[in-house]
Write a protein that holds these residues in place. Structure first.
Motif, PDB file in Angstrom:
ATOM      1  N   VAL A  35     -31.528   8.576   3.746  1.00 46.83           N
ATOM      2  CA  VAL A  35     -30.147   8.281   3.351  1.00 46.83           C
ATOM      3  C   VAL A  35     -30.181   7.816   1.902  1.00 46.83           C
ATOM      4  CG1 VAL A  35     -28.119   6.842   3.808  1.00 46.83           C
ATOM      5  CG2 VAL A  35     -29.529   7.653   5.719  1.00 46.83           C
ATOM      6  N   GLU A  36     -29.270   8.335   1.087  1.00 52.39           N
ATOM      7  CA  GLU A  36     -29.171   7.953  -0.321  1.00 52.39           C
ATOM      8  C   GLU A  36     -27.721   7.675  -0.672  1.00 52.39           C
ATOM      9  OE1 GLU A  36     -30.820  11.122  -2.668  1.00 52.39           O
ATOM     10  OE2 GLU A  36     -32.857  10.709  -2.016  1.00 52.39           O
ATOM     11  N   PHE A  37     -27.498   6.904  -1.749  1.00 53.84           N
ATOM     12  CA  PHE A  37     -26.140   6.581  -2.191  1.00 53.84           C
ATOM     13  C   PHE A  37     -26.085   6.533  -3.712  1.00 53.84           C
ATOM     14  CE2 PHE A  37     -28.452   2.645  -1.868  1.00 53.84           C
ATOM     15  CZ  PHE A  37     -28.021   1.886  -2.942  1.00 53.84           C
ATOM     16  N   THR A  38     -24.868   6.691  -4.264  1.00 45.90           N
ATOM     17  CA  THR A  38     -24.666   6.595  -5.710  1.00 45.90           C
ATOM     18  C   THR A  38     -23.189   6.357  -6.009  1.00 45.90           C
ATOM     19  OG1 THR A  38     -25.133   7.631  -7.854  1.00 45.90           O
ATOM     20  CG2 THR A  38     -24.233   9.047  -6.143  1.00 45.90           C
ATOM     21  N   ASP A  39     -22.931   5.831  -7.197  1.00 44.61           N
ATOM     22  CA  ASP A  39     -21.558   5.798  -7.700  1.00 44.61           C
ATOM     23  C   ASP A  39     -21.455   6.700  -8.929  1.00 44.61           C
ATOM     24  OD1 ASP A  39     -22.868   4.232  -9.564  1.00 44.61           O
ATOM     25  OD2 ASP A  39     -21.380   2.632  -9.569  1.00 44.61           O
ATOM     26  N   ASP A  40     -22.492   7.501  -9.187  1.00 53.03           N
ATOM     27  CA  ASP A  40     -22.490   8.471 -10.276  1.00 53.03           C
ATOM     28  C   ASP A  40     -22.931   9.832  -9.740  1.00 53.03           C
ATOM     29  OD1 ASP A  40     -22.569   9.878 -12.645  1.00 53.03           O
ATOM     30  OD2 ASP A  40     -24.381   8.905 -13.387  1.00 53.03           O
ATOM     31  N   PRO A  41     -21.990  10.609  -9.202  1.00 51.46           N
ATOM     32  CA  PRO A  41     -22.352  11.881  -8.567  1.00 51.46           C
ATOM     33  C   PRO A  41     -22.458  13.059  -9.525  1.00 51.46           C
ATOM     34  CG  PRO A  41     -20.025  11.534  -8.346  1.00 51.46           C
ATOM     35  CD  PRO A  41     -20.569  10.321  -9.063  1.00 51.46           C
ATOM     36  N   HIS A  42     -22.761  12.800 -10.792  1.00 53.19           N
ATOM     37  CA  HIS A  42     -22.887  13.893 -11.752  1.00 53.19           C
ATOM     38  C   HIS A  42     -23.848  14.942 -11.194  1.00 53.19           C
ATOM     39  CE1 HIS A  42     -23.935  16.134 -15.351  1.00 53.19           C
ATOM     40  NE2 HIS A  42     -22.846  15.623 -15.911  1.00 53.19           N
ATOM     41  N   PRO A  43     -23.541  16.227 -11.364  1.00 58.07           N
ATOM     42  CA  PRO A  43     -24.395  17.283 -10.804  1.00 58.07           C
ATOM     43  C   PRO A  43     -25.860  17.197 -11.236  1.00 58.07           C
ATOM     44  CG  PRO A  43     -22.333  18.203 -11.577  1.00 58.07           C
ATOM     45  CD  PRO A  43     -22.344  16.767 -12.009  1.00 58.07           C
ATOM     46  N   ARG A  44     -26.141  16.635 -12.393  1.00 61.38           N
ATOM     47  CA  ARG A  44     -27.541  16.512 -12.838  1.00 61.38           C
ATOM     48  C   ARG A  44     -28.193  15.228 -12.363  1.00 61.38           C
ATOM     49  NH1 ARG A  44     -28.572  19.676 -18.336  1.00 61.38           N
ATOM     50  NH2 ARG A  44     -27.269  21.444 -17.848  1.00 61.38           N
ATOM     51  N   ASN A  45     -27.430  14.370 -11.699  1.00 65.79           N
ATOM     52  CA  ASN A  45     -27.986  13.138 -11.145  1.00 65.79           C
ATOM     53  C   ASN A  45     -28.546  13.458  -9.760  1.00 65.79           C
ATOM     54  OD1 ASN A  45     -28.620  10.571 -10.303  1.00 65.79           O
ATOM     55  ND2 ASN A  45     -26.499   9.925 -10.034  1.00 65.79           N
ATOM     56  N   THR A  46     -29.731  14.018  -9.723  1.00 65.72           N
ATOM     57  CA  THR A  46     -30.321  14.417  -8.446  1.00 65.72           C
ATOM     58  C   THR A  46     -31.038  13.270  -7.748  1.00 65.72           C
ATOM     59  OG1 THR A  46     -32.320  15.168  -9.563  1.00 65.72           O
ATOM     60  CG2 THR A  46     -30.606  16.818  -9.141  1.00 65.72           C
ATOM     61  N   TYR A  47     -31.315  12.199  -8.474  1.00 68.47           N
ATOM     62  CA  TYR A  47     -32.029  11.066  -7.887  1.00 68.47           C
ATOM     63  C   TYR A  47     -31.054   9.933  -7.603  1.00 68.47           C
ATOM     64  CZ  TYR A  47     -36.065  13.677  -9.371  1.00 68.47           C
ATOM     65  OH  TYR A  47     -36.984  14.667  -9.537  1.00 68.47           O
ATOM     66  N   TRP A  48     -30.537   9.912  -6.394  1.00 67.32           N
ATOM     67  CA  TRP A  48     -29.651   8.845  -5.971  1.00 67.32           C
ATOM     68  C   TRP A  48     -30.515   7.681  -5.493  1.00 67.32           C
ATOM     69  CZ3 TRP A  48     -24.930  11.001  -2.790  1.00 67.32           C
ATOM     70  CH2 TRP A  48     -24.271  11.977  -3.544  1.00 67.32           C
ATOM     71  N   GLU A  49     -29.885   6.527  -5.305  1.00 62.54           N
ATOM     72  CA  GLU A  49     -30.600   5.357  -4.790  1.00 62.54           C
ATOM     73  C   GLU A  49     -30.952   5.589  -3.325  1.00 62.54           C
ATOM     74  OE1 GLU A  49     -31.441   2.644  -6.578  1.00 62.54           O
ATOM     75  OE2 GLU A  49     -30.495   3.502  -8.352  1.00 62.54           O
ATOM     76  N   MET A  50     -32.169   5.240  -2.946  1.00 64.07           N
ATOM     77  CA  MET A  50     -32.565   5.393  -1.540  1.00 64.07           C
ATOM     78  C   MET A  50     -32.096   4.195  -0.731  1.00 64.07           C
ATOM     79  SD  MET A  50     -36.332   7.076  -1.484  1.00 64.07           S
ATOM     80  CE  MET A  50     -36.252   7.137   0.280  1.00 64.07           C
ATOM     81  N   TRP A  51     -31.583   4.467   0.452  1.00 62.40           N
ATOM     82  CA  TRP A  51     -31.239   3.423   1.398  1.00 62.40           C
ATOM     83  C   TRP A  51     -32.408   3.337   2.373  1.00 62.40           C
ATOM     84  CZ3 TRP A  51     -27.880  -0.402   1.985  1.00 62.40           C
ATOM     85  CH2 TRP A  51     -27.806  -1.003   3.235  1.00 62.40           C
ATOM     86  N   GLY A  52     -33.237   2.333   2.215  1.00 69.47           N
ATOM     87  CA  GLY A  52     -34.418   2.220   3.063  1.00 69.47           C
ATOM     88  C   GLY A  52     -35.445   3.278   2.701  1.00 69.47           C
ATOM     89  N   LEU A  53     -36.320   3.527   3.629  1.00 73.63           N
ATOM     90  CA  LEU A  53     -37.386   4.499   3.426  1.00 73.63           C
ATOM     91  C   LEU A  53     -37.081   5.793   4.174  1.00 73.63           C
ATOM     92  CD1 LEU A  53     -40.390   2.078   3.935  1.00 73.63           C
ATOM     93  CD2 LEU A  53     -39.528   2.975   1.766  1.00 73.63           C
ATOM     94  N   PRO A  54     -37.688   6.906   3.778  1.00 72.98           N
ATOM     95  CA  PRO A  54     -37.536   8.130   4.558  1.00 72.98           C
ATOM     96  C   PRO A  54     -38.014   7.897   5.992  1.00 72.98           C
ATOM     97  CG  PRO A  54     -38.554   8.617   2.459  1.00 72.98           C
ATOM     98  CD  PRO A  54     -38.507   7.118   2.581  1.00 72.98           C
ATOM     99  N   MET A  55     -37.336   8.519   6.935  1.00 75.86           N
ATOM    100  CA  MET A  55     -37.621   8.305   8.356  1.00 75.86           C
ATOM    101  C   MET A  55     -38.525   9.417   8.880  1.00 75.86           C
ATOM    102  SD  MET A  55     -33.784   7.027   9.294  1.00 75.86           S
ATOM    103  CE  MET A  55     -32.901   7.654   7.868  1.00 75.86           C
ATOM    104  N   PHE A  56     -39.816   9.326   8.550  1.00 69.43           N
ATOM    105  CA  PHE A  56     -40.772  10.355   8.925  1.00 69.43           C
ATOM    106  C   PHE A  56     -41.011  10.427  10.427  1.00 69.43           C
ATOM    107  CE2 PHE A  56     -42.072   9.510   4.499  1.00 69.43           C
ATOM    108  CZ  PHE A  56     -41.994  10.794   4.005  1.00 69.43           C
ATOM    109  N   ASP A  57     -40.990   9.298  11.088  1.00 74.17           N
ATOM    110  CA  ASP A  57     -41.331   9.272  12.515  1.00 74.17           C
ATOM    111  C   ASP A  57     -40.115   9.277  13.428  1.00 74.17           C
ATOM    112  OD1 ASP A  57     -40.508   6.770  11.754  1.00 74.17           O
ATOM    113  OD2 ASP A  57     -42.093   5.687  12.819  1.00 74.17           O
ATOM    114  N   LEU A  58     -38.957   9.536  12.879  1.00 75.57           N
ATOM    115  CA  LEU A  58     -37.723   9.526  13.660  1.00 75.57           C
ATOM    116  C   LEU A  58     -37.678  10.699  14.630  1.00 75.57           C
ATOM    117  CD1 LEU A  58     -35.093   7.846  13.760  1.00 75.57           C
ATOM    118  CD2 LEU A  58     -34.102   9.506  12.224  1.00 75.57           C
TER     119      LEU A  58
END
Length: 142
Positions: A35-58
């Motif tokens: 899950v990621e979030f941002t308040d700057d959705p510019h098309p070149r802003n591909t790196y949004w802030e991560m919410w927690g860690l990736p859920m590899f074992d989900l």
């Protein structure tokens, strides 16, 4: 202006049940979710802030939905997306990414044209929201 980034972006917003079904599909393919979030959705802003860690074992979409709800509660006026990526080859390949939360008002982008040497036209886009400081772009009061 409605931001159109990722899978399903030209469709009406997905319901929580539809989001859960997409996460179930991603998990059935063996993809990890984040899950990621941002308040700057510019098309070149591909790196949004991560919410927690990736859920590899989900293995169940309920865990990812819990993270989506927590992120929405903390950042109700931000863009939030779910990513599903495949790491089976030893590196992450994005397979699906879709927006699950939007601010109530999406002000859009300004197109700026400037003339360069030899009358070459240069274009750039700037989010109207970026006129406000980070964290205050979509109705949040600082």
């Amino acid at each position: 202006m409605r931001i159109t980034q990722g899978t399903f972006s030209f469709l009406p917003d997905l319901t929580d049940e539809e989001i859960r079904l997409q996460i179930d599909y991603a998990l059935s393919q063996g993809w990890a979710c984040s899950v990621e979030f941002t308040d700057d959705p510019h098309p070149r802003n591909t790196y949004w802030e991560m919410w927690g860690l990736p859920m590899f074992d989900l293995r169940d979409a309920a865990g990812a939905m819990q993270e989506v709800r927590a992120c929405r509660t903390t950042y109700p006026d931000h863009y939030i997306k779910v990513n599903a990526f495949d790491s089976t080859r030893g590196f992450e390949t994005m397979r699906m990414s879709f927006i699950v939360n939007r601010p109530a008002v999406e002000p859009g982008f300004r197109l700026t044209r400037t003339e360069d040497r030899s009358r070459i036209q240069r274009y750039s886009t700037t989010s109207y929201a970026s006129n406000a400081p980070e964290g205050q772009r979509y109705g949040a009061k600082g």
